[in-house]
Write a protein that holds these residues in place. Sequence first.
Motif, PDB file in Angstrom:
ATOM      1  N   ILE A 489     -10.800 118.696  66.921  1.00 14.36           N
ATOM      2  CA  ILE A 489     -12.189 118.372  66.584  1.00 14.36           C
ATOM      3  C   ILE A 489     -12.642 119.185  65.374  1.00 14.36           C
ATOM      4  O   ILE A 489     -13.217 118.656  64.413  1.00 14.36           O
ATOM      5  CB  ILE A 489     -13.124 118.667  67.781  1.00 14.36           C
ATOM      6  N   ARG A 490     -12.364 120.476  65.412  1.00 11.78           N
ATOM      7  CA  ARG A 490     -12.879 121.372  64.384  1.00 11.78           C
ATOM      8  C   ARG A 490     -12.162 121.209  63.045  1.00 11.78           C
ATOM      9  O   ARG A 490     -12.793 121.284  61.986  1.00 11.78           O
ATOM     10  CB  ARG A 490     -12.785 122.810  64.885  1.00 11.78           C
ATOM     11  N   VAL A 491     -10.864 120.988  63.086  1.00 13.79           N
ATOM     12  CA  VAL A 491     -10.125 120.726  61.846  1.00 13.79           C
ATOM     13  C   VAL A 491     -10.653 119.441  61.214  1.00 13.79           C
ATOM     14  O   VAL A 491     -10.858 119.362  59.997  1.00 13.79           O
ATOM     15  CB  VAL A 491      -8.610 120.621  62.107  1.00 13.79           C
ATOM     16  N   GLY A 492     -10.892 118.444  62.059  1.00  9.56           N
ATOM     17  CA  GLY A 492     -11.420 117.172  61.558  1.00  9.56           C
ATOM     18  C   GLY A 492     -12.787 117.327  60.925  1.00  9.56           C
ATOM     19  O   GLY A 492     -13.073 116.745  59.864  1.00  9.56           O
ATOM     20  N   MET A 493     -13.649 118.119  61.562  1.00  9.00           N
ATOM     21  CA  MET A 493     -14.981 118.374  61.004  1.00  9.00           C
ATOM     22  C   MET A 493     -14.878 119.049  59.645  1.00  9.00           C
ATOM     23  O   MET A 493     -15.555 118.661  58.682  1.00  9.00           O
ATOM     24  CB  MET A 493     -15.785 119.265  61.956  1.00  9.00           C
ATOM     25  N   GLN A 494     -14.047 120.071  59.579  1.00  8.99           N
ATOM     26  CA  GLN A 494     -13.919 120.817  58.327  1.00  8.99           C
ATOM     27  C   GLN A 494     -13.383 119.929  57.210  1.00  8.99           C
ATOM     28  O   GLN A 494     -13.915 119.917  56.098  1.00  8.99           O
ATOM     29  CB  GLN A 494     -13.007 122.026  58.531  1.00  8.99           C
ATOM     30  N   LYS A 495     -12.334 119.186  57.514  1.00  7.06           N
ATOM     31  CA  LYS A 495     -11.694 118.369  56.485  1.00  7.06           C
ATOM     32  C   LYS A 495     -12.610 117.243  56.017  1.00  7.06           C
ATOM     33  O   LYS A 495     -12.734 116.990  54.804  1.00  7.06           O
ATOM     34  CB  LYS A 495     -10.375 117.809  57.003  1.00  7.06           C
ATOM     35  N   SER A 496     -13.250 116.559  56.963  1.00  7.58           N
ATOM     36  CA  SER A 496     -14.120 115.444  56.579  1.00  7.58           C
ATOM     37  C   SER A 496     -15.296 115.922  55.743  1.00  7.58           C
ATOM     38  O   SER A 496     -15.696 115.255  54.776  1.00  7.58           O
ATOM     39  CB  SER A 496     -14.617 114.706  57.829  1.00  7.58           C
ATOM     40  N   ASP A 497     -15.847 117.084  56.072  1.00  8.45           N
ATOM     41  CA  ASP A 497     -16.963 117.588  55.282  1.00  8.45           C
ATOM     42  C   ASP A 497     -16.514 118.125  53.934  1.00  8.45           C
ATOM     43  O   ASP A 497     -17.273 118.076  52.956  1.00  8.45           O
ATOM     44  CB  ASP A 497     -17.704 118.683  56.062  1.00  8.45           C
ATOM     45  N   ALA A 498     -15.298 118.630  53.854  1.00 13.32           N
ATOM     46  CA  ALA A 498     -14.772 119.070  52.557  1.00 13.32           C
ATOM     47  C   ALA A 498     -14.556 117.860  51.638  1.00 13.32           C
ATOM     48  O   ALA A 498     -14.859 117.920  50.439  1.00 13.32           O
ATOM     49  CB  ALA A 498     -13.467 119.832  52.751  1.00 13.32           C
ATOM     50  N   ILE A 499     -14.051 116.781  52.219  1.00 18.09           N
ATOM     51  CA  ILE A 499     -13.898 115.540  51.441  1.00 18.09           C
ATOM     52  C   ILE A 499     -15.263 115.051  50.978  1.00 18.09           C
ATOM     53  O   ILE A 499     -15.446 114.636  49.825  1.00 18.09           O
ATOM     54  CB  ILE A 499     -13.192 114.463  52.284  1.00 18.09           C
ATOM     55  N   ARG A 500     -16.212 115.111  51.889  1.00 16.51           N
ATOM     56  CA  ARG A 500     -17.585 114.696  51.577  1.00 16.51           C
ATOM     57  C   ARG A 500     -18.152 115.530  50.429  1.00 16.51           C
ATOM     58  O   ARG A 500     -18.750 114.996  49.486  1.00 16.51           O
ATOM     59  CB  ARG A 500     -18.424 114.865  52.843  1.00 16.51           C
ATOM     60  N   SER A 501     -17.991 116.851  50.495  1.00 20.37           N
ATOM     61  CA  SER A 501     -18.503 117.725  49.442  1.00 20.37           C
ATOM     62  C   SER A 501     -17.816 117.470  48.114  1.00 20.37           C
ATOM     63  O   SER A 501     -18.445 117.500  47.049  1.00 20.37           O
ATOM     64  CB  SER A 501     -18.332 119.202  49.854  1.00 20.37           C
ATOM     65  N   LEU A 502     -16.509 117.224  48.164  1.00 18.11           N
ATOM     66  CA  LEU A 502     -15.780 116.903  46.934  1.00 18.11           C
ATOM     67  C   LEU A 502     -16.311 115.615  46.312  1.00 18.11           C
ATOM     68  O   LEU A 502     -16.495 115.526  45.091  1.00 18.11           O
ATOM     69  CB  LEU A 502     -14.288 116.775  47.227  1.00 18.11           C
ATOM     70  N   LEU A 503     -16.577 114.623  47.142  1.00 22.61           N
ATOM     71  CA  LEU A 503     -17.099 113.350  46.646  1.00 22.61           C
ATOM     72  C   LEU A 503     -18.448 113.541  45.961  1.00 22.61           C
ATOM     73  O   LEU A 503     -18.659 113.040  44.838  1.00 22.61           O
ATOM     74  CB  LEU A 503     -17.226 112.362  47.809  1.00 22.61           C
ATOM     75  N   PHE A 504     -19.345 114.280  46.587  1.00 22.65           N
ATOM     76  CA  PHE A 504     -20.657 114.505  45.986  1.00 22.65           C
ATOM     77  C   PHE A 504     -20.538 115.346  44.716  1.00 22.65           C
ATOM     78  O   PHE A 504     -21.299 115.150  43.764  1.00 22.65           O
ATOM     79  CB  PHE A 504     -21.596 115.177  46.988  1.00 22.65           C
TER      80      PHE A 504
END
Length: 808
Positions: A489-504
């Motif tokens: 769960i936590r790895v997924g949260m971190q990775k998805s939000d890092a992708i999100r931040s990179l996109l923005f």
Amino acid sequence: MKFLQVFLKKSIPYIVSVLVLIALNIVVFYPQLQGKRLSSTDITTYIAKTNESKKHYKETGERSYWNASMFSGMPEGLLSLGRSKNVLSRFKGLLKLYIERPLGMFLQLGLLCFIALCLMGVNTWLALLGAITLNLNTGFFLLLDAGHMTKINVISVLPLIVVGTLLSFRGDFLKGAAAIAIGTSYAIIFNHIQMLYYLIFALFVIGVVYLIFSLKEKTLPNFSKGALVALAAAAIAGFSNFSQLYSSKSFSEDTMRGAPILEKKAEQKAQSSSEVVGLEWEYAMQWSYDSKDLMAMLVPRFVGGGSGERVAASSDEGKLMKRIGGQRDRGKFIGTPGYWGDLPFTGGPNYFGIPLILLFVLSLFVLEPKIKWAFLGAVLIFVLISMGKNAAWLNKALFDYVPLFSKFRAPNSILMAMPILVIIPSILGLQKIINTEDKKKYLKPLFYSTGIVGGICLAIILLGGSMFDFLRPNELQYDSQVQDILRRIRVGMQKSDAIRSLLFTVLVAGVLWSHISGKIKGYLFVLLGVVTLVVVDNMTVNSRYLKSYDFMKKSEYNEQFRPSQNDEMIFRNEPKGLGFYRVFDLSVNTFNNALPSYHHHQIGGYDAAKLQRYQDVVEQYIGTGNMQVLNMLNTKYFITQEGQVSPNPRANGTVWFVKNIVPVNSSREELDAVGTIGTDSSAVVFMKEFADQNIKAGNGQGSIELVDYQLDKLVYKSTSRSDQVAIFSEVWYGPNKGWEVTIDGQKADHFRANYILRGMQIPKGDHEIVFEFKPTVEGGWLTLISSILILGFALGLIGVNIRKEITA
């Protein structure tokens, strides 16, 4: 007529900006317009603990400054005593356009940031961008969810102080002084001194940087004038709140943040705040960020977000959470312990917004060195202080040697004020880019800043999952399957939000590149693009922690205060009502829950500024269930952990005569001796402190009782054939801090007994004893005159500048 036309024409950008901020907050807080209320722990606590005082005000029209509903009685509202003498306090509703919170409070955040940036000479539309960015900062939504309203109010005026300081340093003394005086005065009025105190560190760093550059540029006289103007304005603001500050200081001396009471045991480090000035180090530093927590400023769920992060109840993760005790919330979600950092717990990440982070890094390549290093230094000192015990090399020295630093806890809260220090240089840097003819020279800075911010996000995406364990120490007790799912769960949260931040990051950089490279000429289109990305970025993160169903209908909200069967039973047994009994409720977190105070006077409660003496008794006696101490506090009812009411017939009552006085010679002896006596017949007195009263015990014969209870007035009747010593089951607060006592209308003395209670010598015969709480307002004339000066100066300056602007 022409003057009015010009005024209206030049006002249009400002009017539009205000309307945009209003519209934005209407969208965010629309449930409020439907009559719903946001439920939060601190708001519930406030309503519960002030229920009796509000009833008192409704019935008498007079405010009481004593709260008898929790911790067996303590002062209430002394931190704001004398506030009404400051004329500015009468206009604080104007700052939020007289709109109720939370909508009005968040509008205030945006409006004051907008005004501050405009004072700096920032373009109106860029000032609006800065205001929106601050308005939507995730940290404030977490504060709202927790109910920390005063903290948000204080942070809202801090931009005025920062901008006022900058204006003073650059020679715009009148505007600078006005901004500092208004901002500082309101910061004190709003009554969360910790945020204002922390800002001083940033202003000090900014001042040092400007001093260094003034020496280098040989402009020291100008810097000195600016510094003196800033200090003078701050001093006048302090004088405008003298009454409130004096009362706050007097009260704080008796709280856990005050001077030591107990003598520290030889060759032992302090065990509690009662042995040190201010708070004890470990207690004060519990909420300290480490380096992982800081990463959440640009990747929201780098450390998992909040302690109760929401996942779908129907998902595998949701089913697991239900199995290990997760609670379903009001939606179709279940709370999961997403957070795996070092804090005890947290409501969510202090996310600044990736567009803001990118703009700040870009500004460091664009702004002149003086401003760049000033704000970079200010941000750095905030970050280091937020780390608390994890940067002990700095914070322990500040804690031990810097005045007032040890009075505050939760150093990580300093980052709630840091967005201001990031927004101001970011907007100044963006304005410099827009106003420069040869914009292409900023292409390299844009590439560098995008590479730094985007590179960090990319590194997290690629390496984050292998760099950490993603578990808290207490979670090692779970079986391997549970641990694996938590990690997933936590790895997924971190990775998805890092992708999100990179996109923005890429999107914002793309918008800026289109303008810098000349692809889009008009800056308003670029500004609109950045605003859109800021709004989408922050609102999607904020919606994780503040959802529409977090707002409740009024009837549903009030349900939590409805009397239970236990409450009704106690009411039936106590026809005289409050003031004649206390309740020890073990079915809740006794010393961190104020809800029982809504209906009863309780032994526990919740307040961040408990009286130190009471806390000492909690730790040594109440927490261990010492019945002699609980009896002397008139604990007539226990509510067990299972929720059952258990009456206590041995409670000493509201007042009683004792036949033995146990003299002691120190505060430590006084506290220790309380556990060795029968409190119904004996009392411990630190004789040296009350030598002038010549305290002598009687034979304990006779009668004394409470015959009339009011929140700040207690009337007793006594009858005895000889002089007696009475012990009152009321908390001692003194000497000379508001409690006055008379016998048959004549002023009398009382003393402290049993470390926390009141004692008094009662002459033989029939008497009426009256205790009244009448705290006095000190320095009201100074507060009034100083605040009138600030208001008059500010209004005059506004009038002059409006006329100057229109006639230009």
